[in-house]
Design an enzyme around this catalytic site. Structure first.
Site, PDB file in Angstrom:
ATOM      1  N   LYS A 112       1.191  -1.146  -0.523  1.00 32.99           N
ATOM      2  CA  LYS A 112      -0.046   0.024   0.414  1.00 32.99           C
ATOM      3  C   LYS A 112       0.967   1.261  -0.013  1.00 32.99           C
ATOM      4  O   LYS A 112       2.046   1.027   0.438  1.00 32.99           O
ATOM      5  CB  LYS A 112      -0.286  -0.094   1.382  1.00 32.99           C
TER       6      LYS A 112
HETATM    7  N1  GLU Z   1      -7.292   0.149  -3.065  1.00 30.34           N
HETATM    8  C1  GLU Z   1      -7.932  -1.212  -3.463  1.00 30.34           C
HETATM    9  C2  GLU Z   1      -7.545  -2.416  -2.618  1.00 30.34           C
HETATM   10  O1  GLU Z   1      -8.034  -2.078  -1.136  1.00 30.34           O
HETATM   11  C3  GLU Z   1      -7.492  -2.013  -4.369  1.00 30.34           C
HETATM   12  C4  GLU Z   1      -5.686  -2.542  -5.121  1.00 30.34           C
HETATM   13  C5  GLU Z   1      -5.511  -2.969  -6.427  1.00 30.34           C
HETATM   14  O2  GLU Z   1      -6.333  -2.874  -7.093  1.00 30.34           O
HETATM   15  O3  GLU Z   1      -4.505  -3.263  -6.764  1.00 30.34           O
HETATM   16  O4  GLU Z   1      -8.621  -3.779  -2.542  1.00 30.34           O
END
Ligand code: GLU
Length: 421
Positions: A112
């Site tokens: 993240k």
């Molecule tokens: N931000 C989204 C999540 O928390 C998508 C992450 C992604 O597509 O890599 O799952």
């Protein structure tokens, strides 16, 4: 206690994720060294993000890219622009991505990113500058086979387009380095609404299994960003009555059901505050938790369902965690005692990263998919994970969260062990 204090989270995402991990690690009997490995990140990058503002000042923001685990494939996860996106929060969210990608069995690990900034306070030029500088400073740890960002709270397709452009300046044309891109830059059909679509597929499966038909059921959605707004639209199309929704400015209640298509246009497409929509009674962000419903769907920040505020007062049959970590561990216990089922975040909101995986595959193969194919494959992937969790719940009589953790943790630990150290 004021209304604001009541709805303030008592526990933040990082602490919630750690506490859930400890419970699950005990349950599956994880070895001490593996616990140590999976409690902390594989790699954590912290950067300063200096940006010249429109008034000539230079503002310096703090940014992070945290790669929690990559045993099962390249690290994967969104980038959040939010004032509370500090190191602890980003690590918690990165950790959840590891469990999410493992549970739905896509070949990725978890990561993240976050910049501690309120994007609503930035002009478009300032937002672009934050994105480009942040991308430059973390680019060294990114790559189509290393770490692949995507949108999250406070970021969107445009931010991903700038990220792609900045990365490609260093490394050449690399569409597979980021997902959630605009379609014209190699994005996937169906990616924007994928998280909402995945939630709907899981809810439909649960509805069939537990005799709680979506049609005419009452739905409350807290949060009206990408996830909440698309989900409201999809559930409305499926015949549900969306009786209350809220955003940061407050909520709206209409017992007969809100006019979701017009509300979507007002609050999502035109970005106007939810409470300014004329089709319902205004309620506060605290009152929304007491609206009687079948499905209660937190779709905003972490820690909002907690023992200090609302866990004892909720009036719903099922909590659908569309947000990451909306429920604190003590609230979880209270809800179990109250016989309210909690369908956990890293199953329910995995539609976004599942379609991100499809986007990555399409980019690597240079072969776009039709919308029907995207949705069929999403349905197949997410309902397979749903069924696995459901079967374990029925067999072991544990909560949905515990069952989902047991599956994900076992997969990650096995991959980690096979790679060796
Ligand atoms: N931000 C989204 C999540 O928390 C998508 C992450 C992604 O597509 O890599 O799952």
């Amino acid at each position: 206690m004021t209304v604001e204090e009541q709805s303030r989270p008592s526990m933040r995402t990082g602490a919630i994720v750690k506490s859930q991990f400890d419970i699950a690690a005990d349950l599956v009997g994880l070895e001490p060294y593996m616990r140590r490995l999976l409690r902390s990140p594989f790699r954590s990058v912290a950067v300063e993000v200096p940006v010249r503002m429109d008034d000539g000042r230079i503002e310096v923001y703090r940014g992070y890219r945290i790669q929690h685990n990559g045993a099962r494939g390249p690290c994967k996860g969104g980038i959040r622009f939010h004032a509370e996106a500090d190191e602890d929060e980003v690590l918690g969210l990165a950790t959840t991505m590891t469990w999410k990608t493992a549970l739905v069995d896509i070949p990725f690990g978890g990561a993240k990113g976050g910049v501690q900034v309120d994007p609503r306070q930035l002009s478009k030029r300032e937002l672009e500058a934050v994105t480009r500088t942040f991308t430059n400073r973390i680019a060294i740890v990114l790559g189509p086979y290393r770490d692949i960002p995507a949108p999250d709270m406070g970021t969107d397709q445009q931010v991903m387009a700038w990220l792609l452009d900045e990365y490609s300046k260093r490394s050449g044309y690399s569409p597979a380095v980021v997902t959630g891109k605009p379609i014209s830059l190699g994005g996937s059909l169906g990616r924007e609404e994928a998280t909402g679509q995945g939630l709907r597929y899981c809810m439909e499966a649960y509805a069939r299994d537990f005799d709680l038909p979506i049609e005419d059921s009452r739905v409350v959605i807290q949060g009206f960003g990408n996830v909440g707004a698309h989900l409201a639209r999809l559930l409305h199309d499926a015949g549900a009555r969306v009786v209350a929704v809220s955003d940061i400015d407050g909520g709206l209640h209409n017992d007969g059901g809100l006019d979701v298509p017009r509300l979507f246009e007002h609050a999502y497409a035109q970005r106007k505050p939810v409470p300014e929509f004329p089709g319902g009674d205004r309620i506060t962000n605290d009152e929304i938790w007491r609206v009687a419903c079948d499905w209660l769907i937190p779709a905003a920040l972490g820690g909002v369902i907690n023992e200090d505020g609302n866990a004892k007062a909720l009036d719903c049959k099922v909590i659908v965690e569309a947000a990451n970590s909306p429920t604190t561990p003590i609230a979880d216990k209270i809800l179990t005692e109250r016989n309210i089922t909690v369908l956990p975040d890293f199953l329910m909101n995995s539609g976004g990263v599942i379609v991100s995986y499809f986007e990555w595959v399409q980019n690597l193969q240079q072969q776009p998919w039709s919308l029907d194919k995207v949705n069929e494959e999403l349905h197949r992937k997410i309902t397979a994970a749903y069924r696995m969790v459901r079967d374990l719940v029925n067999k072991e009589h544990v909560t949905w969260r515990t069952a989902a953790y047991a599956i994900a943790l076992t997969r990650v630990a096995e991959a980690e062990q096979l790679r060796g150290h």
